[in-house]
Design a protein around this motif. Structure first.
Motif, PDB file in Angstrom:
ATOM      1  N   ILE A  83       0.809  -1.222   0.093  1.00  0.00           N
ATOM      2  CA  ILE A  83       0.171  -0.015   0.121  1.00  0.00           C
ATOM      3  C   ILE A  83       0.843   1.166  -0.080  1.00  0.00           C
ATOM      4  O   ILE A  83       1.507   1.554   0.750  1.00  0.00           O
ATOM      5  CB  ILE A  83      -0.947  -0.021   1.221  1.00  0.00           C
ATOM      6  CG1 ILE A  83      -1.935  -1.155   0.937  1.00  0.00           C
ATOM      7  CG2 ILE A  83      -1.765   1.244   1.351  1.00  0.00           C
ATOM      8  CD1 ILE A  83      -2.701  -1.390   2.604  1.00  0.00           C
ATOM      9  N   THR A  84       0.615   2.050  -0.782  1.00  0.00           N
ATOM     10  CA  THR A  84       1.403   3.310  -1.189  1.00  0.00           C
ATOM     11  C   THR A  84       1.037   4.471  -0.109  1.00  0.00           C
ATOM     12  O   THR A  84      -0.267   4.470   0.271  1.00  0.00           O
ATOM     13  CB  THR A  84       1.539   3.864  -2.329  1.00  0.00           C
ATOM     14  OG1 THR A  84      -0.081   4.314  -2.782  1.00  0.00           O
ATOM     15  CG2 THR A  84       1.846   2.771  -3.623  1.00  0.00           C
ATOM     16  N   ALA A  85       1.835   5.324   0.204  1.00  0.00           N
ATOM     17  CA  ALA A  85       1.569   6.321   1.114  1.00  0.00           C
ATOM     18  C   ALA A  85       0.162   7.296   0.257  1.00  0.00           C
ATOM     19  O   ALA A  85      -0.454   7.630   0.982  1.00  0.00           O
ATOM     20  CB  ALA A  85       2.713   7.161   1.260  1.00  0.00           C
ATOM     21  N   GLY A  86       0.336   7.338  -0.874  1.00  0.00           N
ATOM     22  CA  GLY A  86      -0.435   7.896  -1.579  1.00  0.00           C
ATOM     23  C   GLY A  86      -2.033   7.526  -1.467  1.00  0.00           C
ATOM     24  O   GLY A  86      -2.888   8.080  -1.076  1.00  0.00           O
ATOM     25  N   THR A  87      -1.979   6.070  -1.508  1.00  0.00           N
ATOM     26  CA  THR A  87      -3.228   5.529  -1.199  1.00  0.00           C
ATOM     27  C   THR A  87      -3.899   5.513   0.110  1.00  0.00           C
ATOM     28  O   THR A  87      -4.661   6.019   0.272  1.00  0.00           O
ATOM     29  CB  THR A  87      -3.110   3.986  -1.487  1.00  0.00           C
ATOM     30  OG1 THR A  87      -2.533   3.670  -2.966  1.00  0.00           O
ATOM     31  CG2 THR A  87      -4.437   3.290  -1.064  1.00  0.00           C
ATOM     32  N   LEU A  88      -2.976   5.690   1.356  1.00  0.00           N
ATOM     33  CA  LEU A  88      -3.234   5.952   2.642  1.00  0.00           C
ATOM     34  C   LEU A  88      -3.544   7.325   2.715  1.00  0.00           C
ATOM     35  O   LEU A  88      -4.863   7.583   3.444  1.00  0.00           O
ATOM     36  CB  LEU A  88      -2.073   5.512   3.440  1.00  0.00           C
ATOM     37  CG  LEU A  88      -1.519   4.040   3.616  1.00  0.00           C
ATOM     38  CD1 LEU A  88      -0.574   3.975   4.420  1.00  0.00           C
ATOM     39  CD2 LEU A  88      -2.785   3.348   4.219  1.00  0.00           C
ATOM     40  N   ALA A  89      -3.040   8.250   2.035  1.00  0.00           N
ATOM     41  CA  ALA A  89      -3.463   9.763   2.401  1.00  0.00           C
ATOM     42  C   ALA A  89      -4.865   9.895   1.579  1.00  0.00           C
ATOM     43  O   ALA A  89      -5.700  10.548   2.275  1.00  0.00           O
ATOM     44  CB  ALA A  89      -2.314  10.629   1.617  1.00  0.00           C
ATOM     45  N   ARG A  90      -5.102   9.372   0.333  1.00  0.00           N
ATOM     46  CA  ARG A  90      -6.179   9.633  -0.172  1.00  0.00           C
ATOM     47  C   ARG A  90      -7.355   8.728   0.755  1.00  0.00           C
ATOM     48  O   ARG A  90      -8.522   9.662   0.772  1.00  0.00           O
ATOM     49  CB  ARG A  90      -6.262   8.919  -1.741  1.00  0.00           C
ATOM     50  CG  ARG A  90      -5.532   9.917  -2.395  1.00  0.00           C
ATOM     51  CD  ARG A  90      -5.564   9.536  -3.866  1.00  0.00           C
ATOM     52  NE  ARG A  90      -5.093   8.044  -4.124  1.00  0.00           N
ATOM     53  CZ  ARG A  90      -3.836   7.617  -4.612  1.00  0.00           C
ATOM     54  NH1 ARG A  90      -2.968   8.778  -4.490  1.00  0.00           N
ATOM     55  NH2 ARG A  90      -3.413   6.361  -4.594  1.00  0.00           N
ATOM     56  N   THR A  91      -7.140   7.853   1.139  1.00  0.00           N
ATOM     57  CA  THR A  91      -8.188   7.087   2.109  1.00  0.00           C
ATOM     58  C   THR A  91      -8.681   7.964   3.166  1.00  0.00           C
ATOM     59  O   THR A  91      -9.634   8.281   3.612  1.00  0.00           O
ATOM     60  CB  THR A  91      -7.689   5.537   2.401  1.00  0.00           C
ATOM     61  OG1 THR A  91      -7.521   5.122   1.279  1.00  0.00           O
ATOM     62  CG2 THR A  91      -8.834   5.020   3.317  1.00  0.00           C
TER      63      THR A  91
END
Length: 83
Positions: A5-13
């Motif tokens: 899981i990328t940091a971008g995915t976590l931030a968007r979530t």
């Protein structure tokens, strides 16, 4: 299991969850941020400016013909090496 899981995915979530929580609180008549409208406007505007500045600074923004060609060559080499 291997989760990549990328940091971008976590931030968007996280942003989506905060937006949904805010929407539910507003629908229930609760004020999630008990601050004045003008202060909120300044905070949001400042936040957008900071985020845009950081993204512009961090990303490789190629404007010249040579830089764009170098980006394409880099991607070609990455694709070749990942096989």
């Amino acid at each position: 299991m291997n989760f990549n899981i990328t940091a971008g995915t976590l931030a968007r979530t996280a942003c989506l969850l905060l937006a949904l929580l805010n929407q539910v609180l507003c629908a229930l008549g609760k004020s999630p941020l008990p601050i004045e409208s003008e202060t909120l406007n300044q905070l949001v505007t400042s936040g957008i400016t900071v985020i845009a500045a950081l993204v512009a600074w961090w990303k490789n923004n190629s404007f010249t013909k040579e830089a764009i060609a170098a980006d394409k060559e880099y991607e070609r080499l990455r694709a070749k090496n990942s096989k």
